[in-house]
Motif scaffolding. Structure first.
Motif, PDB file in Angstrom:
ATOM      1  N   LYS A  60      15.852  -8.763  51.792  1.00 42.19           N
ATOM      2  CA  LYS A  60      15.154  -9.445  51.411  1.00 42.19           C
ATOM      3  C   LYS A  60      16.085 -11.602  50.563  1.00 42.19           C
ATOM      4  CE  LYS A  60      13.102  -7.184  47.664  1.00 42.19           C
ATOM      5  NZ  LYS A  60      13.048  -6.167  46.704  1.00 42.19           N
ATOM      6  N   ALA A  61      17.461 -11.369  50.873  1.00 41.93           N
ATOM      7  CA  ALA A  61      18.011 -12.333  50.170  1.00 41.93           C
ATOM      8  C   ALA A  61      18.107 -13.158  51.881  1.00 41.93           C
ATOM      9  CB  ALA A  61      19.993 -12.335  50.437  1.00 41.93           C
ATOM     10  N   ALA A  62      18.533 -12.999  53.131  1.00 45.89           N
ATOM     11  CA  ALA A  62      18.199 -13.315  54.702  1.00 45.89           C
ATOM     12  C   ALA A  62      16.266 -13.553  54.982  1.00 45.89           C
ATOM     13  CB  ALA A  62      18.397 -11.855  55.323  1.00 45.89           C
ATOM     14  N   LEU A  63      15.985 -12.497  54.014  1.00 54.82           N
ATOM     15  CA  LEU A  63      14.401 -13.643  54.410  1.00 54.82           C
ATOM     16  C   LEU A  63      13.765 -14.732  53.609  1.00 54.82           C
ATOM     17  CD1 LEU A  63      11.440 -13.643  55.648  1.00 54.82           C
ATOM     18  CD2 LEU A  63      10.792 -11.526  53.836  1.00 54.82           C
ATOM     19  N   TRP A  66      16.123 -17.436  55.441  1.00 54.30           N
ATOM     20  CA  TRP A  66      14.818 -17.763  56.737  1.00 54.30           C
ATOM     21  C   TRP A  66      14.370 -18.858  56.250  1.00 54.30           C
ATOM     22  CZ3 TRP A  66      10.307 -17.132  58.466  1.00 54.30           C
ATOM     23  CH2 TRP A  66       9.752 -17.566  60.231  1.00 54.30           C
ATOM     24  N   GLN A  67      13.057 -18.562  54.962  1.00 57.69           N
ATOM     25  CA  GLN A  67      12.020 -19.192  55.118  1.00 57.69           C
ATOM     26  C   GLN A  67      12.593 -20.519  54.334  1.00 57.69           C
ATOM     27  OE1 GLN A  67      11.378 -16.616  52.054  1.00 57.69           O
ATOM     28  NE2 GLN A  67       9.110 -15.618  53.267  1.00 57.69           N
ATOM     29  N   THR A  68      13.640 -20.640  53.413  1.00 54.57           N
ATOM     30  CA  THR A  68      14.105 -21.792  53.004  1.00 54.57           C
ATOM     31  C   THR A  68      14.462 -23.039  54.601  1.00 54.57           C
ATOM     32  OG1 THR A  68      15.179 -21.200  51.803  1.00 54.57           O
ATOM     33  CG2 THR A  68      15.803 -23.452  51.673  1.00 54.57           C
ATOM     34  N   ARG A  69      15.377 -22.307  55.622  1.00 56.15           N
ATOM     35  CA  ARG A  69      15.385 -23.154  56.550  1.00 56.15           C
ATOM     36  C   ARG A  69      14.312 -23.891  57.702  1.00 56.15           C
ATOM     37  NH1 ARG A  69      19.393 -18.973  57.349  1.00 56.15           N
ATOM     38  NH2 ARG A  69      18.343 -18.259  59.140  1.00 56.15           N
ATOM     39  N   ASN A  70      13.106 -22.774  56.968  1.00 51.04           N
ATOM     40  CA  ASN A  70      12.482 -22.871  58.211  1.00 51.04           C
ATOM     41  C   ASN A  70      10.668 -23.502  57.732  1.00 51.04           C
ATOM     42  OD1 ASN A  70      13.073 -21.886  61.208  1.00 51.04           O
ATOM     43  ND2 ASN A  70      13.889 -20.579  59.639  1.00 51.04           N
ATOM     44  N   THR A  71      11.153 -23.786  56.374  1.00 45.92           N
ATOM     45  CA  THR A  71       9.686 -24.491  56.021  1.00 45.92           C
ATOM     46  C   THR A  71       9.601 -26.024  55.799  1.00 45.92           C
ATOM     47  OG1 THR A  71      10.915 -24.461  54.047  1.00 45.92           O
ATOM     48  CG2 THR A  71       9.029 -22.362  54.472  1.00 45.92           C
ATOM     49  N   ARG A  72      10.427 -26.197  56.597  1.00 46.68           N
ATOM     50  CA  ARG A  72      10.607 -28.230  56.557  1.00 46.68           C
ATOM     51  C   ARG A  72      10.812 -28.250  57.968  1.00 46.68           C
ATOM     52  NH1 ARG A  72      12.790 -30.487  51.936  1.00 46.68           N
ATOM     53  NH2 ARG A  72      13.766 -28.906  50.417  1.00 46.68           N
ATOM     54  N   ILE A  73      10.226 -29.573  57.590  1.00 43.69           N
ATOM     55  CA  ILE A  73       9.672 -29.706  59.631  1.00 43.69           C
ATOM     56  C   ILE A  73      10.425 -30.958  59.627  1.00 43.69           C
ATOM     57  CG2 ILE A  73       7.925 -31.194  60.520  1.00 43.69           C
ATOM     58  CD1 ILE A  73       5.365 -30.301  59.359  1.00 43.69           C
ATOM     59  N   SER A  74      11.216 -31.283  60.271  1.00 39.10           N
ATOM     60  CA  SER A  74      12.157 -31.994  61.299  1.00 39.10           C
ATOM     61  C   SER A  74      12.163 -33.945  60.467  1.00 39.10           C
ATOM     62  CB  SER A  74      11.923 -31.982  62.963  1.00 39.10           C
ATOM     63  OG  SER A  74      11.057 -32.856  63.098  1.00 39.10           O
ATOM     64  N   ASP A  75      10.416 -34.370  60.108  1.00 42.88           N
ATOM     65  CA  ASP A  75      10.380 -35.054  59.612  1.00 42.88           C
ATOM     66  C   ASP A  75      10.719 -35.213  57.474  1.00 42.88           C
ATOM     67  OD1 ASP A  75       6.962 -36.229  59.408  1.00 42.88           O
ATOM     68  OD2 ASP A  75       8.646 -34.156  58.665  1.00 42.88           O
ATOM     69  N   GLY A  76      10.951 -33.946  57.749  1.00 49.15           N
ATOM     70  CA  GLY A  76      11.122 -34.018  55.472  1.00 49.15           C
ATOM     71  C   GLY A  76      10.250 -33.164  54.980  1.00 49.15           C
TER      72      GLY A  76
END
Length: 83
Positions: A60-63, A66-76
């Protein structure tokens, strides 16, 4: 789980004793040997549950990470948001 009885532990099973009021009945040595086997199995099962819960918490912590890192688009901006 019954609210009347406290949670049964392997120690409860290992130390259980039975009255000998019956002339004919079960062989006490066989009963105690079986209770020891049940207590050992119960201890292993509780250990397995503890390990499974720890593993689930790590996943759960890893997910979440991962979700936190991958929900942002490169422009913020957030994905799925208005553009």
């Amino acid at each position: 789980m019954s609210a009347v009885y406290p949670r049964l532990t392997s120690a409860d099973i290992r130390t259980a004793r039975f009255g000998r009021s019956w002339r004919r009945g079960l062989d006490p040595e066989e009963v105690y040997a079986f209770l020891l086997r049940v207590a050992d199995e119960m201890e292993l099962l509780r250990r397995d549950v503890r390990v499974a819960r720890d593993d689930a918490d790590r996943v759960k912590a890893a997910l979440r990470n991962w979700q936190t890192r991958n929900t942002r688009i490169s422009d913020g901006r957030w994905r799925g948001g208005r553009r």
